[in-house]
Design a protein around this motif. Sequence first.
Motif, PDB file in Angstrom:
ATOM      1  N   ILE A  64      -5.834 -47.559  18.083  1.00 58.38           N
ATOM      2  CA  ILE A  64      -6.968 -47.186  17.236  1.00 58.38           C
ATOM      3  C   ILE A  64      -7.840 -46.201  18.003  1.00 58.38           C
ATOM      4  O   ILE A  64      -8.183 -46.429  19.164  1.00 58.38           O
ATOM      5  CB  ILE A  64      -7.764 -48.444  16.781  1.00 58.38           C
ATOM      6  CG1 ILE A  64      -8.832 -48.062  15.755  1.00 58.38           C
ATOM      7  CG2 ILE A  64      -8.345 -49.225  17.957  1.00 58.38           C
ATOM      8  CD1 ILE A  64      -9.358 -49.239  14.950  1.00 58.38           C
ATOM      9  N   VAL A  65      -8.165 -45.084  17.363  1.00 59.37           N
ATOM     10  CA  VAL A  65      -8.916 -44.012  18.027  1.00 59.37           C
ATOM     11  C   VAL A  65     -10.182 -43.705  17.246  1.00 59.37           C
ATOM     12  O   VAL A  65     -10.133 -43.247  16.097  1.00 59.37           O
ATOM     13  CB  VAL A  65      -8.057 -42.733  18.167  1.00 59.37           C
ATOM     14  CG1 VAL A  65      -8.883 -41.605  18.792  1.00 59.37           C
ATOM     15  CG2 VAL A  65      -6.815 -43.014  19.005  1.00 59.37           C
ATOM     16  N   ALA A  66     -11.331 -43.968  17.864  1.00 57.54           N
ATOM     17  CA  ALA A  66     -12.637 -43.670  17.286  1.00 57.54           C
ATOM     18  C   ALA A  66     -13.424 -42.866  18.318  1.00 57.54           C
ATOM     19  O   ALA A  66     -13.833 -43.405  19.336  1.00 57.54           O
ATOM     20  CB  ALA A  66     -13.366 -44.962  16.927  1.00 57.54           C
ATOM     21  N   GLY A  67     -13.632 -41.595  18.050  1.00 58.49           N
ATOM     22  CA  GLY A  67     -14.162 -40.708  19.076  1.00 58.49           C
ATOM     23  C   GLY A  67     -15.657 -40.556  19.156  1.00 58.49           C
ATOM     24  O   GLY A  67     -16.160 -39.763  19.941  1.00 58.49           O
ATOM     25  N   GLU A  68     -16.407 -41.304  18.351  1.00 54.63           N
ATOM     26  CA  GLU A  68     -17.863 -41.184  18.390  1.00 54.63           C
ATOM     27  C   GLU A  68     -18.528 -42.505  18.003  1.00 54.63           C
ATOM     28  O   GLU A  68     -17.864 -43.382  17.437  1.00 54.63           O
ATOM     29  CB  GLU A  68     -18.331 -40.037  17.486  1.00 54.63           C
ATOM     30  CG  GLU A  68     -17.686 -40.003  16.133  1.00 54.63           C
ATOM     31  CD  GLU A  68     -17.782 -38.627  15.490  1.00 54.63           C
ATOM     32  OE1 GLU A  68     -18.452 -37.740  16.039  1.00 54.63           O
ATOM     33  OE2 GLU A  68     -17.187 -38.456  14.426  1.00 54.63           O
ATOM     34  N   PRO A  69     -19.818 -42.666  18.313  1.00 53.52           N
ATOM     35  CA  PRO A  69     -20.488 -43.954  18.122  1.00 53.52           C
ATOM     36  C   PRO A  69     -20.408 -44.529  16.712  1.00 53.52           C
ATOM     37  O   PRO A  69     -20.199 -45.729  16.545  1.00 53.52           O
ATOM     38  CB  PRO A  69     -21.938 -43.642  18.519  1.00 53.52           C
ATOM     39  CG  PRO A  69     -21.811 -42.549  19.531  1.00 53.52           C
ATOM     40  CD  PRO A  69     -20.670 -41.701  19.042  1.00 53.52           C
ATOM     41  N   LEU A 108      -6.188 -43.741  13.077  1.00 51.13           N
ATOM     42  CA  LEU A 108      -7.096 -42.717  13.579  1.00 51.13           C
ATOM     43  C   LEU A 108      -8.309 -42.658  12.661  1.00 51.13           C
ATOM     44  O   LEU A 108      -8.173 -42.655  11.431  1.00 51.13           O
ATOM     45  CB  LEU A 108      -6.393 -41.360  13.643  1.00 51.13           C
ATOM     46  CG  LEU A 108      -5.040 -41.336  14.374  1.00 51.13           C
ATOM     47  CD1 LEU A 108      -4.511 -39.906  14.489  1.00 51.13           C
ATOM     48  CD2 LEU A 108      -5.144 -41.978  15.752  1.00 51.13           C
ATOM     49  N   ILE A 109      -9.485 -42.615  13.270  1.00 51.50           N
ATOM     50  CA  ILE A 109     -10.735 -42.681  12.507  1.00 51.50           C
ATOM     51  C   ILE A 109     -11.572 -41.421  12.724  1.00 51.50           C
ATOM     52  O   ILE A 109     -11.978 -41.116  13.849  1.00 51.50           O
ATOM     53  CB  ILE A 109     -11.543 -43.936  12.901  1.00 51.50           C
ATOM     54  CG1 ILE A 109     -10.711 -45.196  12.630  1.00 51.50           C
ATOM     55  CG2 ILE A 109     -12.866 -43.992  12.139  1.00 51.50           C
ATOM     56  CD1 ILE A 109     -11.383 -46.488  13.009  1.00 51.50           C
ATOM     57  N   ASP A 110     -11.773 -40.677  11.611  1.00 46.99           N
ATOM     58  CA  ASP A 110     -12.607 -39.471  11.643  1.00 46.99           C
ATOM     59  C   ASP A 110     -12.159 -38.533  12.776  1.00 46.99           C
ATOM     60  O   ASP A 110     -10.974 -38.335  12.963  1.00 46.99           O
ATOM     61  CB  ASP A 110     -14.075 -39.886  11.779  1.00 46.99           C
ATOM     62  CG  ASP A 110     -15.039 -38.824  11.267  1.00 46.99           C
ATOM     63  OD1 ASP A 110     -14.595 -37.771  10.783  1.00 46.99           O
ATOM     64  OD2 ASP A 110     -16.259 -39.050  11.356  1.00 46.99           O
ATOM     65  N   PHE A 111     -13.113 -37.898  13.494  1.00 46.61           N
ATOM     66  CA  PHE A 111     -12.841 -37.113  14.717  1.00 46.61           C
ATOM     67  C   PHE A 111     -11.640 -36.170  14.543  1.00 46.61           C
ATOM     68  O   PHE A 111     -10.699 -36.180  15.335  1.00 46.61           O
ATOM     69  CB  PHE A 111     -12.588 -38.098  15.859  1.00 46.61           C
ATOM     70  CG  PHE A 111     -12.963 -37.591  17.227  1.00 46.61           C
ATOM     71  CD1 PHE A 111     -14.158 -36.934  17.446  1.00 46.61           C
ATOM     72  CD2 PHE A 111     -12.128 -37.808  18.304  1.00 46.61           C
ATOM     73  CE1 PHE A 111     -14.513 -36.489  18.711  1.00 46.61           C
ATOM     74  CE2 PHE A 111     -12.462 -37.369  19.571  1.00 46.61           C
ATOM     75  CZ  PHE A 111     -13.667 -36.712  19.766  1.00 46.61           C
ATOM     76  N   TYR A 134      -8.132 -43.366   8.611  1.00 46.33           N
ATOM     77  CA  TYR A 134      -9.245 -44.078   7.985  1.00 46.33           C
ATOM     78  C   TYR A 134     -10.504 -43.253   8.208  1.00 46.33           C
ATOM     79  O   TYR A 134     -10.819 -42.875   9.346  1.00 46.33           O
ATOM     80  CB  TYR A 134      -9.375 -45.470   8.612  1.00 46.33           C
ATOM     81  CG  TYR A 134     -10.536 -46.310   8.119  1.00 46.33           C
ATOM     82  CD1 TYR A 134     -10.851 -46.401   6.774  1.00 46.33           C
ATOM     83  CD2 TYR A 134     -11.317 -47.043   9.016  1.00 46.33           C
ATOM     84  CE1 TYR A 134     -11.895 -47.187   6.325  1.00 46.33           C
ATOM     85  CE2 TYR A 134     -12.360 -47.842   8.581  1.00 46.33           C
ATOM     86  CZ  TYR A 134     -12.649 -47.907   7.234  1.00 46.33           C
ATOM     87  OH  TYR A 134     -13.692 -48.695   6.790  1.00 46.33           O
ATOM     88  N   ILE A 135     -11.234 -42.965   7.111  1.00 46.19           N
ATOM     89  CA  ILE A 135     -12.373 -42.040   7.130  1.00 46.19           C
ATOM     90  C   ILE A 135     -11.831 -40.662   7.494  1.00 46.19           C
ATOM     91  O   ILE A 135     -11.974 -40.167   8.611  1.00 46.19           O
ATOM     92  CB  ILE A 135     -13.489 -42.484   8.091  1.00 46.19           C
ATOM     93  CG1 ILE A 135     -13.863 -43.943   7.847  1.00 46.19           C
ATOM     94  CG2 ILE A 135     -14.720 -41.591   7.924  1.00 46.19           C
ATOM     95  CD1 ILE A 135     -14.948 -44.494   8.758  1.00 46.19           C
ATOM     96  N   SER A 136     -11.180 -40.069   6.540  1.00 45.03           N
ATOM     97  CA  SER A 136     -10.440 -38.818   6.743  1.00 45.03           C
ATOM     98  C   SER A 136     -11.365 -37.610   6.831  1.00 45.03           C
ATOM     99  O   SER A 136     -12.543 -37.691   6.482  1.00 45.03           O
ATOM    100  CB  SER A 136      -9.454 -38.629   5.586  1.00 45.03           C
ATOM    101  OG  SER A 136     -10.159 -38.606   4.352  1.00 45.03           O
ATOM    102  N   PRO A 137     -10.833 -36.469   7.306  1.00 49.06           N
ATOM    103  CA  PRO A 137     -11.644 -35.253   7.439  1.00 49.06           C
ATOM    104  C   PRO A 137     -12.254 -34.819   6.106  1.00 49.06           C
ATOM    105  O   PRO A 137     -11.654 -35.029   5.042  1.00 49.06           O
ATOM    106  CB  PRO A 137     -10.631 -34.215   7.939  1.00 49.06           C
ATOM    107  CG  PRO A 137      -9.555 -35.005   8.577  1.00 49.06           C
ATOM    108  CD  PRO A 137      -9.465 -36.275   7.805  1.00 49.06           C
ATOM    109  N   GLN A 138     -13.401 -34.201   6.170  1.00 49.91           N
ATOM    110  CA  GLN A 138     -14.083 -33.743   4.957  1.00 49.91           C
ATOM    111  C   GLN A 138     -13.498 -32.408   4.506  1.00 49.91           C
ATOM    112  O   GLN A 138     -14.135 -31.358   4.590  1.00 49.91           O
ATOM    113  CB  GLN A 138     -15.591 -33.641   5.216  1.00 49.91           C
ATOM    114  CG  GLN A 138     -16.223 -34.989   5.531  1.00 49.91           C
ATOM    115  CD  GLN A 138     -17.669 -34.879   5.967  1.00 49.91           C
ATOM    116  OE1 GLN A 138     -18.168 -33.802   6.276  1.00 49.91           O
ATOM    117  NE2 GLN A 138     -18.360 -36.008   6.026  1.00 49.91           N
TER     118      GLN A 138
END
Length: 381
Positions: A6-11, A91-94, A115-119
């Motif tokens: 799982i990759v979350a690159g920001e707070p 992969l989450i956002d970022f 999850y929470i895909s690019p805009q």
Amino acid sequence: MKKILIVAGEPSADRHAAALVKAVHSKVPDVEFIGIGGPMMKQEGVRIIFDANKIAVVGISEVVRHLGMIKDAFNRVIRTSRDERVLLAVLIDFPDFNLRLAKKLNNLGIPLVYYISPQIWAWRKGRINKIKRYFKKVLVIFKFEESLYRAAGIDVKFVGHPLTNHVNLTAAPEEIRKKYDIPGNVKVIAMLPGSRSSEIKRHLGIMIMAVKLLKPSNSDIYPIIPVLSTHAEFVQNILKEYRFDAKIIVDDTYNAVGISYFAIVASGTATLETALLDVPMVIIYKVSFFSHMVAKLLLSITRIGIVNIITDEDIVPELVQSDLKPKKLAKLVGKYLKNEEAYNKMKHDYLKLKSILGDSEASHAAAEEIVNIIAPINEVQ
């Protein structure tokens, strides 16, 4: 034990990832999560192989300065995923990092979920082709995104927004004020300069100078700065530099914002959280000149605040780049401190946002999709 990357690159993504991990574990306890993240993910038992705070940067020039660290994180994730035979990657956002990572993980034969895909509806629409190529499933948080991905032939599911049912005060406002020794007869002004050090450095000084300009004609304002513990010392040093007195509230952002009369908020997830807490605000943002020029070429929207983008209305005023000056910011905030009609209108317009977001448990809905994906993979292995 089976492993999920799982990759979350920001707070903000760290919080959503932690909630997702908790939801997955409630359904499938015998999986281990490893990856990039922060303290909230670690608290949920994720084995952190690289600290997200070290690579949470924004803007072209800012990324260039951190290339070594970003490359290290990238290589470490690939190596760990290969050596530990990861079952699935979430992969989450970022997107700038995660889409490059997706290509490598796909080459390793690891199924991918976004999850929470690019805009893609806001800028760089061509990224949808990479998403289609690499991802087994895309979990979106806005209903209108579902049709965009489906039209491109992507397996997509709308799971709801992870903040909808989770942005609340944990105590009565008077109790929160008492906890932080905030008088009951003041108008609390929350200053949220961003979740990254680079954002705080760019924005907080401007916020401070604006509040200083407001003080003579608004003697009852009381500035607070909600921060993560990782940034508390950094923020304290900036306050000393500007010789400015503000209460720093650590790791308690929802309560801090929730008791505020008004907020000055750097564009990002915090703007949506502030709106969900019914606190009127001004949205601000500034990046380097080079990053701004590149963004102007790529953006397909004119608004930057997610509240305004989702509703397609100018509900919250925005000050961006060259417009973001202390005097202009002070004048705009002052308008809402003095004009009760304008203040109440913004609060009323937040109802449109809440209606669009709906009411759902995104983390559990996303977890259900992930469990459905790993079940047949688990059987094969």
